[in-house]
Design a protein around this motif. Structure first.
Motif, PDB file in Angstrom:
ATOM      1  N   ARG A 120      -3.665 -16.081   6.455  1.00 51.26           N
ATOM      2  CA  ARG A 120      -2.931 -16.645   5.313  1.00 51.26           C
ATOM      3  C   ARG A 120      -3.853 -17.486   4.441  1.00 51.26           C
ATOM      4  N   ASP A 121      -4.723 -18.292   5.065  1.00 43.42           N
ATOM      5  CA  ASP A 121      -5.669 -19.115   4.304  1.00 43.42           C
ATOM      6  C   ASP A 121      -6.617 -18.236   3.496  1.00 43.42           C
ATOM      7  N   ARG A 122      -7.034 -17.133   4.081  1.00 48.17           N
ATOM      8  CA  ARG A 122      -7.962 -16.251   3.369  1.00 48.17           C
ATOM      9  C   ARG A 122      -7.276 -15.557   2.200  1.00 48.17           C
ATOM     10  N   GLU A 123      -5.999 -15.180   2.360  1.00 52.79           N
ATOM     11  CA  GLU A 123      -5.268 -14.529   1.273  1.00 52.79           C
ATOM     12  C   GLU A 123      -5.032 -15.483   0.096  1.00 52.79           C
ATOM     13  N   GLU A 124      -4.865 -16.768   0.410  1.00 46.04           N
ATOM     14  CA  GLU A 124      -4.621 -17.759  -0.630  1.00 46.04           C
ATOM     15  C   GLU A 124      -5.861 -17.971  -1.493  1.00 46.04           C
ATOM     16  N   ARG A 125      -7.011 -17.753  -0.987  1.00 49.21           N
ATOM     17  CA  ARG A 125      -8.263 -18.016  -1.720  1.00 49.21           C
ATOM     18  C   ARG A 125      -8.628 -16.894  -2.586  1.00 49.21           C
TER      19      ARG A 125
ATOM     20  N   GLU B 120      -0.613 -16.296  22.713  1.00 47.55           N
ATOM     21  CA  GLU B 120       0.274 -16.689  21.616  1.00 47.55           C
ATOM     22  C   GLU B 120      -0.412 -17.679  20.685  1.00 47.55           C
ATOM     23  N   GLU B 121      -1.130 -18.636  21.244  1.00 41.13           N
ATOM     24  CA  GLU B 121      -1.855 -19.612  20.435  1.00 41.13           C
ATOM     25  C   GLU B 121      -2.933 -18.931  19.603  1.00 41.13           C
ATOM     26  N   LEU B 122      -3.651 -17.998  20.200  1.00 39.15           N
ATOM     27  CA  LEU B 122      -4.696 -17.276  19.482  1.00 39.15           C
ATOM     28  C   LEU B 122      -4.094 -16.451  18.345  1.00 39.15           C
ATOM     29  N   GLU B 123      -2.987 -15.762  18.603  1.00 39.34           N
ATOM     30  CA  GLU B 123      -2.339 -14.972  17.554  1.00 39.34           C
ATOM     31  C   GLU B 123      -1.859 -15.858  16.410  1.00 39.34           C
ATOM     32  N   ARG B 124      -1.326 -17.025  16.750  1.00 37.08           N
ATOM     33  CA  ARG B 124      -0.862 -17.957  15.723  1.00 37.08           C
ATOM     34  C   ARG B 124      -2.027 -18.428  14.858  1.00 37.08           C
ATOM     35  N   ARG B 125      -3.143 -18.728  15.491  1.00 36.94           N
ATOM     36  CA  ARG B 125      -4.304 -19.195  14.739  1.00 36.94           C
ATOM     37  C   ARG B 125      -4.892 -18.094  13.859  1.00 36.94           C
ATOM     38  N   VAL B 126      -4.877 -16.845  14.349  1.00 36.27           N
ATOM     39  CA  VAL B 126      -5.374 -15.728  13.549  1.00 36.27           C
ATOM     40  C   VAL B 126      -4.506 -15.541  12.322  1.00 36.27           C
TER      41      VAL B 126
END
Length: 64
Positions: free
Chosen positions: A59-64, A48-54
């Motif tokens: 999202r960060d990549r889409e914003e750029r 779950e933690e890994l999925e959240r981080r992915v």
């Protein structure tokens, strides 16, 4: 000449064997159960933690 016949373990011998198995087997079994209980649920949390981080990185990549 000595006979090569071995006797079948009787009451006292079986009791000693049972006590040895109980003294050594039970603690090993308890430790194995505790380790399984402790480590078993951690995998789901890690996934779950890994999925959240992915998702966060996507999202960060889409914003750029």
């Amino acid at each position: 000449m000595l006979p090569l016949q071995l006797g079948v373990p009787g009451g006292p011998e079986l009791l000693i064997i049972f006590l040895i198995l109980l003294l050594f087997g039970l603690p090993v079994l308890l430790v194995a159960l505790l380790l399984a209980k402790r480590g078993g649920g951690g995998d789901a949390d890690r996934v779950e933690e890994l999925e959240r981080r992915v998702e966060e990185l996507e999202r960060d990549r889409e914003e750029r």
